[in-house]
Design a protein around this motif. Structure first.
Motif, PDB file in Angstrom:
ATOM      1  N   ARG A   1       0.845  -1.185   0.000  1.00 59.20           N
ATOM      2  CA  ARG A   1       0.000   0.000   0.000  1.00 59.20           C
ATOM      3  C   ARG A   1       0.879   1.232   0.000  1.00 59.20           C
ATOM      4  NH1 ARG A   1      -5.331  -0.594   1.641  1.00 59.20           N
ATOM      5  NH2 ARG A   1      -5.330   1.494   2.512  1.00 59.20           N
TER       6      ARG A   1
ATOM      7  N   LEU B   1      -3.053   8.527  -8.714  1.00 61.38           N
ATOM      8  CA  LEU B   1      -4.437   8.270  -9.101  1.00 61.38           C
ATOM      9  C   LEU B   1      -4.841   9.070 -10.337  1.00 61.38           C
ATOM     10  CD1 LEU B   1      -6.132   8.223  -5.592  1.00 61.38           C
ATOM     11  CD2 LEU B   1      -5.456   6.270  -6.984  1.00 61.38           C
TER      12      LEU B   1
ATOM     13  N   ARG C   1      -1.522   4.466 -13.033  1.00 61.26           N
ATOM     14  CA  ARG C   1      -2.382   3.289 -13.111  1.00 61.26           C
ATOM     15  C   ARG C   1      -1.819   2.245 -12.159  1.00 61.26           C
ATOM     16  NH1 ARG C   1      -1.271   2.176 -19.359  1.00 61.26           N
ATOM     17  NH2 ARG C   1      -1.375   4.443 -19.260  1.00 61.26           N
TER      18      ARG C   1
ATOM     19  N   VAL D   1      -2.883   1.583  -9.139  1.00 58.57           N
ATOM     20  CA  VAL D   1      -3.049   1.932  -7.725  1.00 58.57           C
ATOM     21  C   VAL D   1      -4.527   2.218  -7.464  1.00 58.57           C
ATOM     22  CG1 VAL D   1      -2.363   3.481  -5.853  1.00 58.57           C
ATOM     23  CG2 VAL D   1      -0.733   2.925  -7.667  1.00 58.57           C
ATOM     24  N   ASP D   2      -5.104   1.545  -6.465  1.00 60.43           N
ATOM     25  CA  ASP D   2      -6.504   1.762  -6.101  1.00 60.43           C
ATOM     26  C   ASP D   2      -6.667   3.069  -5.340  1.00 60.43           C
ATOM     27  OD1 ASP D   2      -7.069  -0.651  -7.256  1.00 60.43           O
ATOM     28  OD2 ASP D   2      -7.281  -1.744  -5.361  1.00 60.43           O
ATOM     29  N   ALA D   3      -7.901   3.491  -5.215  1.00 59.94           N
ATOM     30  CA  ALA D   3      -8.191   4.750  -4.518  1.00 59.94           C
ATOM     31  C   ALA D   3      -7.742   4.717  -3.068  1.00 59.94           C
ATOM     32  CB  ALA D   3      -9.693   5.045  -4.604  1.00 59.94           C
ATOM     33  N   ASP D   4      -7.716   3.533  -2.453  1.00 58.60           N
ATOM     34  CA  ASP D   4      -7.293   3.446  -1.050  1.00 58.60           C
ATOM     35  C   ASP D   4      -5.781   3.298  -0.906  1.00 58.60           C
ATOM     36  OD1 ASP D   4      -6.810   0.874  -1.915  1.00 58.60           O
ATOM     37  OD2 ASP D   4      -8.048  -0.111  -0.385  1.00 58.60           O
TER      38      ASP D   4
ATOM     39  N   THR E   1      -3.873   0.910  -2.358  1.00 52.20           N
ATOM     40  CA  THR E   1      -3.386  -0.441  -2.616  1.00 52.20           C
ATOM     41  C   THR E   1      -2.740  -0.489  -4.003  1.00 52.20           C
ATOM     42  OG1 THR E   1      -5.115  -1.426  -1.245  1.00 52.20           O
ATOM     43  CG2 THR E   1      -4.014  -2.867  -2.835  1.00 52.20           C
TER      44      THR E   1
ATOM     45  N   ARG F   1      -1.756  -2.414  -7.098  1.00 49.97           N
ATOM     46  CA  ARG F   1      -2.164  -3.641  -7.781  1.00 49.97           C
ATOM     47  C   ARG F   1      -1.178  -4.057  -8.871  1.00 49.97           C
ATOM     48  NH1 ARG F   1      -5.809  -5.813  -4.361  1.00 49.97           N
ATOM     49  NH2 ARG F   1      -7.521  -4.354  -3.899  1.00 49.97           N
ATOM     50  N   GLU F   2      -0.572  -3.063  -9.549  1.00 51.42           N
ATOM     51  CA  GLU F   2       0.341  -3.361 -10.640  1.00 51.42           C
ATOM     52  C   GLU F   2       1.493  -2.365 -10.627  1.00 51.42           C
ATOM     53  OE1 GLU F   2      -1.928  -3.305 -14.278  1.00 51.42           O
ATOM     54  OE2 GLU F   2      -2.518  -5.403 -14.030  1.00 51.42           O
TER      55      GLU F   2
END
Length: 342
Positions: free
Chosen positions: A156, A165, A169, A171-174, A176, A178-179
């Motif tokens: 995270r 954001l 790309r 990265v989740d809004a929280d 996290t 991801r890639e």
């Protein structure tokens, strides 16, 4: 100090010269130099703007593969797309095991062939290749393997950063992650990949599946014929169409002089180095392309009569032979040998 130099020549459709740099560390005896082939590649590329540079090769079990993917891609841009790379497994235990990126992984050679150590080294190597190829061909990606995972599990972002954001790309809004992805990706699509020097059928057939080209320095033409044939079979079974001569590259140790006896006398120090340094690592002598231009041309013609190849890789005595003898070797090869293979 031996640069363990090699040059590359395409003898078929075009005639190109290239300069190759291996990776070796902790060379306190002075037999080899290659502790940062990336720096050497940039030095050579800057001073020889028409020369392709061979990064031969990255010893993958001693590197973070994501770092290798990024390093090679950046180097490809800095060289204007004049980069070839090879990926190798590592055979010099002293430096390998002090640089190993995964704790406990061992170098590989005749002393542990077909052992658990050898199997782990190969498994790690192949995982690294998969990561590098993925990073080169995807803007972002995730990978979960036995030895490496990208991004790190449950990774995270520890603080807010709006750019990730808004413009990025993976990265989740929280926060996290991801890639991940390297930047830049390579200039060439793809960077030409080679196996490094090999006598291993297993390694060669792995590259038949993966799209790399073995460099085979072997005098045993029966073995070469079998390897070329099996490479083609496996490549085609995996959907790869291989032009004749594209199965593998061939080569040897090159010393050229005006007469065969003179070349053989010059080669004595080169062979002393090979016998003293390389043979105890389990590396047999490569084909000895030693003689005058006629003699060496006949040796190449004999090899080509057994197996087709468009590319040759030639070791020569830079750092061992006196400078004028190295230049003589290169001059005779360029002027007297290469023109015979148009």
């Amino acid at each position: 100090m031996d640069f363990h130099a090699f040059m590359y020549v395409t003898i078929g459709r075009r005639r190109e010269l290239e300069r190759g740099i291996p990776e070796h560390h902790l060379q306190v005896e002075g037999f080899e130099l290659g502790q940062d082939p990336g720096l050497m590649a940039m030095f050579l590329g800057r001073h020889a703007p028409r020369l392709r540079i061979d990064q031969f090769g990255y010893v993958l079990p001693t590197h973070n593969p994501l770092r290798v993917a990024e390093h090679a891609a950046t180097l490809d841009h800095l060289l204007g797309g004049r980069l070839n790379v090879a990926f190798v497994r590592g055979y010099q235990a002293r430096w390998f095991e002090n640089y190993a990126a995964v704790p406990g992984v061992k170098s590989t050679g005749p002393w542990n062939r077909k052992s658990a150590e050898d199997a782990i080294n190969r498994e790690l190597f192949e995982e690294c290749v998969a990561i590098i190829k993925t990073a080169w061909t995807h803007d972002t990606f995730s990978f979960k393997g036995k030895y490496w995972s990208f991004p790190q599990p449950e990774q995270r972002q520890p603080h807010e950063h709006p750019v990730y954001l808004r413009y990025g790309r993976g990265v989740d809004a929280d926060g996290t992650i991801r890639e991940v992805g390297i930047a830049p990706r390579p200039l060439q699509n793809p960077i030409p990949v080679y196996s490094g020097f090999t006598h291993s059928l297993q390694t060669s057939l792995y590259w038949a599946r993966e799209g790399g080209k073995p460099i085979v320095m072997a005098s045993e033409m029966d073995f070469c014929e079998m390897l070329w044939s099996r490479y083609r079979e496996v490549a085609e079974a995996h959907g790869r169409s291989i032009p004749r001569g594209g199965e593998a590259a061939w080569g040897g140790y090159l010393v050229l002089a005006d007469t065969r006896s003179q070349a053989e006398a010059w080669a004595e120090d080169c062979l002393w180095m090979w016998d003293s340094w390389s043979v105890p690592f389990g590396q047999d002598r490569p084909p000895l392309l030693i003689g005058d231009a006629d003699t060496v041309s006949r040796m190449i013609e004999n090899a080509a009569a057994h197996v087709p190849f468009e590319e040759m890789f030639l070791l020569f005595g830079q750092g061992i032979l006196e400078r004028d003898r190295c230049l003589k070797t290169l001059e005779l090869f360029a002027e007297k040998v290469i023109p015979r293979f148009r």
